[in-house]
Design a protein around this motif. Structure first.
Motif, mmCIF file in Angstrom:
data_model
loop_
_atom_site.group_PDB
_atom_site.id
_atom_site.type_symbol
_atom_site.label_atom_id
_atom_site.label_comp_id
_atom_site.label_asym_id
_atom_site.label_seq_id
_atom_site.Cartn_x
_atom_site.Cartn_y
_atom_site.Cartn_z
ATOM 1 N N UNK A 47 1.091 -1.576 0.339
ATOM 2 C CA UNK A 47 0.020 -0.429 -0.297
ATOM 3 C C UNK A 47 0.684 1.235 -0.277
ATOM 4 N N UNK A 48 2.278 1.275 0.870
ATOM 5 C CA UNK A 48 2.737 2.114 1.218
ATOM 6 C C UNK A 48 3.677 2.524 -0.222
ATOM 7 N N UNK A 49 3.891 1.421 -1.277
ATOM 8 C CA UNK A 49 4.862 1.445 -1.940
ATOM 9 C C UNK A 49 3.493 2.284 -3.474
ATOM 10 N N UNK A 50 2.707 1.158 -3.811
ATOM 11 C CA UNK A 50 1.754 2.216 -4.445
ATOM 12 C C UNK A 50 1.116 3.593 -4.011
ATOM 13 N N UNK A 51 1.471 4.505 -3.204
ATOM 14 C CA UNK A 51 1.185 5.544 -2.318
ATOM 15 C C UNK A 51 2.740 6.500 -3.142
ATOM 16 N N UNK A 52 3.239 5.858 -2.590
ATOM 17 C CA UNK A 52 4.654 6.359 -3.140
ATOM 18 C C UNK A 52 4.912 6.446 -4.800
ATOM 19 N N UNK A 53 4.509 5.652 -5.343
ATOM 20 C CA UNK A 53 3.981 5.955 -6.595
ATOM 21 C C UNK A 53 3.524 6.482 -7.306
ATOM 22 N N UNK A 54 1.878 7.044 -6.520
ATOM 23 C CA UNK A 54 0.866 7.868 -6.946
ATOM 24 C C UNK A 54 1.687 9.879 -6.483
#
Ligand SMILES: Nc1nc2c(ncn2[C@@H]2O[C@H](COP(=O)(O)OP(=O)(O)OP(=O)(O)O)[C@@H](O)[C@H]2O)c(=O)[nH]1
Length: 594
Positions: A47-54
């Motif tokens: 989830x954190x990774x996804x948010x970081x990508x966003x």
């Protein structure tokens, strides 16, 4: 007790009874326990990774909408050593703005009454002014390393070069006077940046040099941003006769058309009464004047935009390359050889050696120097000495002619000249000639030493006003096109029209199709060149600066023709250049012609 509340599809657990919670049944609530299990940690990480990508994506979108310059400015400024990084964070930019707030863009002009070397020391106020501001400003300019160009203009002998050397090297060399040949510049400091230029023989006789700033295009900002310092001998009289002599006043720098102002100053000297007192001996005074002029007139524009600064750098680089090119072509052991250190540059040799060193940059020019010796110099006893020096430095010759190379940019004019002069080929990156340059070569023609002073012109349109001025006294013109470049051939007619307009009526013209070594890329047939030459009644041959084919033949044929014209007896048959070329064609390689 266990209470479950459903919030947005997830469960919240009462903290009081976490121990009894079956962990597998409510995996998302395990974050509330002290030690989340491995699968939960992995999901949280995703989830954190996804948010970081966003976040990265959003950032990228924002940045990509910014102007390119803004996006690149930080790395560009940091990585490009040509840019004046050290200026940032100092008060120099602020100073520029303060000084230039009320000035419009345009070349600056300073009028300086000139003093001869015999003059007395400048007034103490000069020294004071310089001590307080000049040295400090100089330091700042050095760190700024401005490539702005300053041209000193004035009659021959008023002291332009002395002032320049005083400024550049802090010394004054009294004695022998040697006139500057053409236009020279001193690549100052070891980085060889072009900083100052000197105009020879005064503005009225060389108006094309002053026209350069007007004809320059956007790609020649160095020429455009020119600072013309006019030295006016008439003013010298006025300043000297006033008693007591005026102390130095603030520099009057005005944005204006330099050529126009020169004319104005001729007709209306009183407007220059505020001109500052200056002497080649007054090192610091002159430094102050020049630096102030640069700061005042050039600062705002130089400081204003990154684009402006990078343009300067490009032009400076080009000039640097040109200097390097001359070094490359200079053969060791001759008076043309130079090493890239400031101490061996022309301006370190004043008093007769200047023109001797100048060939490395500008071509040897003794014939011009001889011609430029005036009655005034003869009277003060320098002429004999200078002439003796000329004879010892220079290769002996019987007769001299001026030859010009013309043609579109990149047809190979410079390469042909270098091939003829040095027997070498300038390969590598193409560097366009800026303005005009010349080299000398003495050839044997029927037991007579014929000196060819060969002027290499810039093919680019924007330098035409400069080259036009040189047509008039040329005895021969070599007109080049590139056999791999059709437009350069098509432009030959336009060149011939121009030649008929500006050159002497009896000028010898020869048409050369250069780059004959590149057969595979040829787009202009030999027959087409021959046909065009026949139409205009001029000799023709194809040459190659790369292999040397026909290069020497072309110059030798010209030398023979000119020599015969100059020495022909009434009953002597006329030299037939066409026949001579036909008989010699294909015999000559690089240096094979006897
Ligand atoms: N193959 C080949 N290349 C040549 C020859 N002569 C010149 N060149 C190349 O053509 C390019 C232009 O040569 P220059 O001599 O600098 O051209 P120029 O006519 O002086 O150009 P401007 O100074 O702009 O007027 C350079 O890259 C040269 O290496 C030649 O005979 N053969």
């Amino acid at each position: 007790m266990l209470s479950l509340n459903s919030i947005s599809g997830s469960s919240v657990i009462d903290m009081e009874d976490t121990q009894t919670l079956p962990s597998k049944a409510f995996p998302y609530n395990e974050e509330l326990t002290h030690k989340p299990s491995e699968p939960v940690r992995s999901q949280l990480f995703q989830v954190e990774l996804y948010r970081f990508c966003l976040y990265l994506l959003t950032l990228f979108r924002v940045i990509s909408r910014l102007p390119l310059q803004l996006r690149l400015c930080v790395p560009f400024r940091n990585k490009n050593p040509a840019l004046p990084r050290r200026v940032y964070g100092t008060d120099v930019l602020r100073r520029f703005h303060d000084l230039t707030a009320d000035l419009e863009a345009g070349p600056a002009f300073i009028a300086l009454p000139s003093f001869s070397p015999e003059d007395t020391e400048p007034t103490s106020s000069c020294h004071k002014a310089s001590d307080s501001a000049g040295l400090h400003t100089e330091h700042q300019m050095k760190s700024y390393n401005s490539p702005l160009c300053t041209i000193l203009v004035g009659d021959s002998g008023v002291g332009k070069t002395s002032l320049l050397v005083q400024f550049d090297q802090g010394k004054f060399i009294p004695g022998l006077f040697s006139s500057t040949v053409g236009i020279g510049f001193t690549p100052s400091d070891k980085d060889m940046s072009l900083r100052w230029a000197v105009c020879q023989q005064g503005a009225p006789t060389q108006p094309h040099i002053l026209l350069m700033p007007r004809s320059g295009s956007a790609s020649a900002p160095l020429i455009k941003k020119v600072f013309v310092i006019v030295l006016i001998p008439e003013m010298e009289q006025g300043v000297r006769s006033s008693s007591p002599p005026p102390a130095s006043s603030p520099v009057g720098v005005r944005p204006c058309d330099p050529f126009h102002l020169w004319q104005m100053s001729q007709s209306d000297p009183p407007q220059l009464h505020d001109a500052p007192l200056c002497s080649a001996k007054a090192e610091k005074c002159f430094r102050l004047l020049v630096i102030t002029a640069l700061l005042t007139a050039g600062g705002r524009r130089a400081a204003a935009s990154a684009h402006c600064r990078s343009s300067f750098s490009i032009v400076r680089l080009r000039v640097f390359n040109t200097v390097q090119r001359v070094w490359r072509s200079a053969q060791p052991g001759t008076d043309r050889s130079l090493t890239p250190c400031a101490s061996s540059l022309p301006w370190t040799h004043l008093g007769g050696l200047k023109a001797a060193a100048a060939p490395a940059l500008l071509g040897s020019a003794m014939s011009m120097r001889k011609a430029s010796l005036t009655d005034k110099q003869a009277k003060n006893g320098t002429s004999k000495y200078v002439l003796e020096r000329c004879a010892s430095i220079n290769e002996y010759y019987d007769i001299a002619f001026k030859v010009m190379l013309l043609g579109d940019s990149a047809v190979g004019k410079t390469c042909v000249l270098v091939r003829f002069k040095d027997g070498a080929f300038l390969g590598g990156n193409f560097i366009a000639t800026v303005g005009i340059d010349f080299r000398n070569k003495v050839v044997d023609v029927d037991n007579l030493k014929v000196k060819l002073q060969i002027w290499d012109t810039a093919g680019q349109e924007r330098f035409r006003s400069v080259t036009h001025a040189y047509y008039r006294d040329a005895q021969a013109l070599l007109l080049l096109y590139d056999i791999t470049n059709k437009p350069s051939f098509d432009n030959i007619r336009a060149w011939l029209t121009e030649i008929h307009e500006y050159a002497q009526k009896d000028v010898v013209i020869m048409l050369l199709g250069n780059k004959s070594d590149t057969a595979a890329e040829r787009v202009v047939k030999t027959e087409d060149g021959e046909k065009l030459a026949k139409e205009y009644g001029v000799p023709f041959m194809e040459t190659s600066a790369k292999t040397g084919v026909n290069v020497e033949l072309a110059f030798l044929a010209i030398a023979k023709e000119l020599k015969h014209r100059a020495t022909q007896q009434p009953n002597e048959p006329k030299f037939q250049i066409h026949d001579y070329i036909d008989s010699q064609k294909h015999k000559s390689g690089c240096c094979s012609l006897g």
